[in-house]
Design an enzyme around this catalytic site. Structure first.
Site, PDB file in Angstrom:
ATOM      1  N   ARG A  74       0.864  -1.183   0.000  1.00 45.36           N
ATOM      2  CA  ARG A  74       0.000   0.000   0.000  1.00 45.36           C
ATOM      3  C   ARG A  74       0.902   1.235   0.000  1.00 45.36           C
ATOM      4  O   ARG A  74       1.706   1.408   0.917  1.00 45.36           O
ATOM      5  CB  ARG A  74      -0.907   0.000   1.223  1.00 45.36           C
ATOM      6  CG  ARG A  74      -1.741   1.271   1.365  1.00 45.36           C
ATOM      7  CD  ARG A  74      -2.432   1.366   2.707  1.00 45.36           C
ATOM      8  NE  ARG A  74      -3.059   2.669   2.880  1.00 45.36           N
ATOM      9  CZ  ARG A  74      -3.071   3.347   4.025  1.00 45.36           C
ATOM     10  NH1 ARG A  74      -2.498   2.843   5.102  1.00 45.36           N
ATOM     11  NH2 ARG A  74      -3.651   4.521   4.094  1.00 45.36           N
ATOM     12  N   HIS A 118      -2.559  10.699   1.100  1.00 45.87           N
ATOM     13  CA  HIS A 118      -2.020  10.501   2.464  1.00 45.87           C
ATOM     14  C   HIS A 118      -1.442  11.840   2.909  1.00 45.87           C
ATOM     15  O   HIS A 118      -0.277  11.954   3.278  1.00 45.87           O
ATOM     16  CB  HIS A 118      -0.950   9.409   2.459  1.00 45.87           C
ATOM     17  CG  HIS A 118      -0.773   8.745   3.798  1.00 45.87           C
ATOM     18  ND1 HIS A 118      -0.997   7.400   4.027  1.00 45.87           N
ATOM     19  CD2 HIS A 118      -0.406   9.263   4.985  1.00 45.87           C
ATOM     20  CE1 HIS A 118      -0.744   7.122   5.286  1.00 45.87           C
ATOM     21  NE2 HIS A 118      -0.394   8.227   5.895  1.00 45.87           N
ATOM     22  N   GLU A 163      -7.140   8.470   6.661  1.00 47.96           N
ATOM     23  CA  GLU A 163      -7.420   9.101   7.946  1.00 47.96           C
ATOM     24  C   GLU A 163      -7.868  10.566   7.842  1.00 47.96           C
ATOM     25  O   GLU A 163      -7.189  11.490   8.326  1.00 47.96           O
ATOM     26  CB  GLU A 163      -6.189   9.007   8.847  1.00 47.96           C
ATOM     27  CG  GLU A 163      -5.730   7.595   9.053  1.00 47.96           C
ATOM     28  CD  GLU A 163      -4.696   7.470  10.142  1.00 47.96           C
ATOM     29  OE1 GLU A 163      -4.365   8.464  10.801  1.00 47.96           O
ATOM     30  OE2 GLU A 163      -4.213   6.350  10.342  1.00 47.96           O
ATOM     31  N   ASN A 289      -7.216   1.730  10.138  1.00 46.84           N
ATOM     32  CA  ASN A 289      -5.879   1.946  10.705  1.00 46.84           C
ATOM     33  C   ASN A 289      -6.057   1.891  12.218  1.00 46.84           C
ATOM     34  O   ASN A 289      -6.595   2.832  12.809  1.00 46.84           O
ATOM     35  CB  ASN A 289      -5.332   3.309  10.302  1.00 46.84           C
ATOM     36  CG  ASN A 289      -5.046   3.399   8.814  1.00 46.84           C
ATOM     37  OD1 ASN A 289      -5.204   2.419   8.092  1.00 46.84           O
ATOM     38  ND2 ASN A 289      -4.649   4.569   8.346  1.00 46.84           N
ATOM     39  N   TYR A 291      -4.337   0.864  15.945  1.00 44.60           N
ATOM     40  CA  TYR A 291      -3.090   0.606  16.671  1.00 44.60           C
ATOM     41  C   TYR A 291      -3.286   0.332  18.152  1.00 44.60           C
ATOM     42  O   TYR A 291      -2.470  -0.327  18.782  1.00 44.60           O
ATOM     43  CB  TYR A 291      -2.160   1.804  16.555  1.00 44.60           C
ATOM     44  CG  TYR A 291      -1.622   2.052  15.175  1.00 44.60           C
ATOM     45  CD1 TYR A 291      -2.342   2.792  14.238  1.00 44.60           C
ATOM     46  CD2 TYR A 291      -0.379   1.552  14.795  1.00 44.60           C
ATOM     47  CE1 TYR A 291      -1.850   3.026  12.964  1.00 44.60           C
ATOM     48  CE2 TYR A 291       0.134   1.790  13.528  1.00 44.60           C
ATOM     49  CZ  TYR A 291      -0.611   2.527  12.621  1.00 44.60           C
ATOM     50  OH  TYR A 291      -0.109   2.769  11.361  1.00 44.60           O
ATOM     51  N   GLU A 358      -3.600  -0.444   8.293  1.00 43.04           N
ATOM     52  CA  GLU A 358      -2.403  -0.128   9.087  1.00 43.04           C
ATOM     53  C   GLU A 358      -2.501  -0.763  10.467  1.00 43.04           C
ATOM     54  O   GLU A 358      -3.534  -0.641  11.127  1.00 43.04           O
ATOM     55  CB  GLU A 358      -2.236   1.386   9.292  1.00 43.04           C
ATOM     56  CG  GLU A 358      -1.765   2.151   8.104  1.00 43.04           C
ATOM     57  CD  GLU A 358      -1.583   3.622   8.416  1.00 43.04           C
ATOM     58  OE1 GLU A 358      -1.302   3.989   9.570  1.00 43.04           O
ATOM     59  OE2 GLU A 358      -1.782   4.433   7.479  1.00 43.04           O
TER      60      GLU A 358
HETATM   61  C1  GCO Z   1      -1.123   7.720  10.665  1.00 43.25           C
HETATM   62  C2  GCO Z   1      -0.605   7.520   9.335  1.00 43.25           C
HETATM   63  C3  GCO Z   1       0.771   6.924   9.242  1.00 43.25           C
HETATM   64  C4  GCO Z   1       1.578   6.929  10.542  1.00 43.25           C
HETATM   65  C5  GCO Z   1       1.360   5.651  11.305  1.00 43.25           C
HETATM   66  C6  GCO Z   1       2.141   5.654  12.629  1.00 43.25           C
HETATM   67  O1  GCO Z   1      -1.936   6.906  11.110  1.00 43.25           O
HETATM   68  O2  GCO Z   1      -0.748   8.726  11.255  1.00 43.25           O
HETATM   69  O3  GCO Z   1      -1.485   6.771   8.526  1.00 43.25           O
HETATM   70  O4  GCO Z   1       1.319   7.769   8.302  1.00 43.25           O
HETATM   71  O5  GCO Z   1       2.937   7.071  10.259  1.00 43.25           O
HETATM   72  O6  GCO Z   1       0.012   5.513  11.628  1.00 43.25           O
HETATM   73  O7  GCO Z   1       1.747   6.740  13.408  1.00 43.25           O
END
Ligand code: GCO
Length: 450
Positions: A74, A118, A163, A289, A291, A358
């Site tokens: 990606r 992005h 995002e 995305n 985390y 992500e």
């Molecule tokens: C975000 C972006 C990425 C970041 C990754 C780590 O979520 O900010 O998609 O470019 O680098 O998530 O923070």
């Protein structure tokens, strides 16, 4: 614990974070070029002028992707590299870079997954108001047409935005990200124009590549209260509306969350007749995305929600607190986060096709005898993929998983001190080292289980 036979394992990146060549071959200035050149904006005064020099090293990097067995990559298109002024004249050399990149990926047996935005808005468009200007949506759809016309014969997988919440909040409210504005009253107008751009882009790409799959990558995280107080529980509802349903509702249902109608926030967004129909143009999948999770408490500011979760309060390195691991980004390691988002999408939005676009972690990496033994990152990836598998077992339509990131890269306001890659980069020499996590991921892909 096997994954479905055709489950897609990839890795992700973005143009400003890896390409470099910020002013080469006719490329125009982006808001990130502009913002990162302002002293004090980026840790250690760093910027993406060179980054991982992917613009020149992409062939070798694709061989490394092949070596770790990536099935998909990606990447994003740097808008001003292709259309320097944001609209009008196309820079052939810039377009040709992405043309060569796609061909090289296909030759390596790696599926190219194109992310059109992005955060690389041309500075010329920011000078016209950026996403506060409704015309940005139109200019984005014209840019999308140019890219889809060139790559649509070979690229099947597309996404419009990365995002939009981060674009609008960090870029236009908090000022941590480009364009670095602090205009909270503009927030919803920016969100609306981004989503309008998304809808117009879906139509534009489909016009050039009718059989493609197209979606959007949203930052979605579970939200938890700091305490069980009534006010904190209400703060969770507000955060859920703000962080998730502000994007999912218009895209899937053609409406904004009721919370914003009540607070006449929408009035300031200048929503026009037909906008929400465009925004809710059907998509083929939603990218998540994810985390960690957010923790919130009541606040008399904003919409009554104060975030205490993955904070912008930076730390130098990972740590453990009360038995909980936090990454070098100060994000709690909460492995159920993906499972919970996949189940929410199944329950509330009709169980759409989903890609984890992500997921990954920044931990301190050290090189020993030309190796990087990043065992914390392996544990992180394994535990989060376990959550994906659990969601699949419970009926989620998750179709794939992209590690953030295939290579260490420029982590926005943090610069280069935060490493997320499966591949280590020595920024002084541009030497690459496949980390143990990259070797682990190769075995996972080969065996299709973890
Ligand atoms: C975000 C972006 C990425 C970041 C990754 C780590 O979520 O900010 O998609 O470019 O680098 O998530 O923070």
């Amino acid at each position: 614990m096997n994954f479905p036979k055709n489950f897609l394992f990839g890795a992700a990146s973005s143009s400003y974070q890896i390409e470099g060549a910020w002013d080469e071959d006719g490329k125009g200035e982006s808001i990130w070029d502009h913002f990162a050149h302002i002293p004090g904006k980026i840790k250690n005064g760093e910027n993406g002028d060179i980054a991982c020099d992917f613009y020149h090293r992409y062939r070798d990097d694709i061989q490394l992707m092949k070596e770790i067995g990536l099935q998909a990559f990606r990447f994003s298109i740097n808008w001003p590299r292709v259309i320097p002024d944001g609209y009008g004249k196309v820079n052939i050399k810039g377009l040709d870079f992405y043309n060569r990149l796609v061909d090289e990926l296909l030759a390596a047996g790696i599926k190219p997954c194109v992310n059109l935005y992005h955060w690389e808005l041309p500075q010329t468009l920011q000078n016209l108001g950026g996403w506060m200007n409704r015309d940005c949506a139109k200019w984005f759809s014209e840019f999308s047409s140019v890219i889809a016309d060139k790559l649509g014969d070979r690229v099947d997988d597309w996404m419009t935005l990365n995002e939009p919440m981060m674009s609008a909040s960090l870029g236009y409210v908090l000022g941590y990200h480009a364009p670095g504005l602090k205009k909270p009253l503009q927030f919803f107008k920016v969100v609306h124009h981004l989503l309008l751009g998304h809808g117009l882009s879906v139509k534009a790409v489909r016009a050039e590549a009718p059989s493609c799959k197209i979606g959007i990558a949203l930052d979605l995280r579970p939200v938890y209260p700091e305490s069980e107080s009534i006010k904190d529980l209400q703060a969770v509802k507000n955060a859920d509306a703000l962080m998730r349903r502000t994007f999912l509702d218009p895209i899937f249902n053609g409406t904004y969350p009721p919370l914003f109608n009540k607070q006449n926030i929408l009035a300031r967004a200048r929503i026009k007749e037909g906008d929400l129909k465009i925004i809710s143009t059907p998509i083929d999948y939603v990218g998540i995305n994810t985390y960690s999770r957010d923790k919130v408490r009541y606040s008399r500011w904003a919409i009554g929600t104060g975030f205490t979760g993955p904070s912008e309060k930076t730390v130098d390195k990972e740590y453990v607190k009360d038995g909980i691991q936090y990454t070098a980004m100060n994000w709690e390691v909460y492995p159920q986060c993906i499972y919970e988002i996949l189940m929410m999408l199944k329950k509330d939005y009709g169980n759409p096709d989903v890609y984890v676009t992500e997921n990954g972690a920044a931990f301190t990496d050290t090189v020993e005898n030309n190796r990087v033994h990043d065992i914390k990152r392996i544990s992180y990836l394994k535990d989060h993929l376990t959550g994906v598998k659990q969601a699949l077992d419970e009926g989620s339509n998750c179709k794939g998983y992209f590690v953030w990131s295939f290579i260490d890269n420029f982590e926005w306001s943090e610069g280069y001190c935060k490493r997320f890659g499966l591949i280590y980069v020595d920024y002084k020499t541009q030497k690459r080292i496949i980390k143990d996590s990259g070797l682990w991921y190769k075995n996972l892909i080969t065996s299709n289980k973890c």
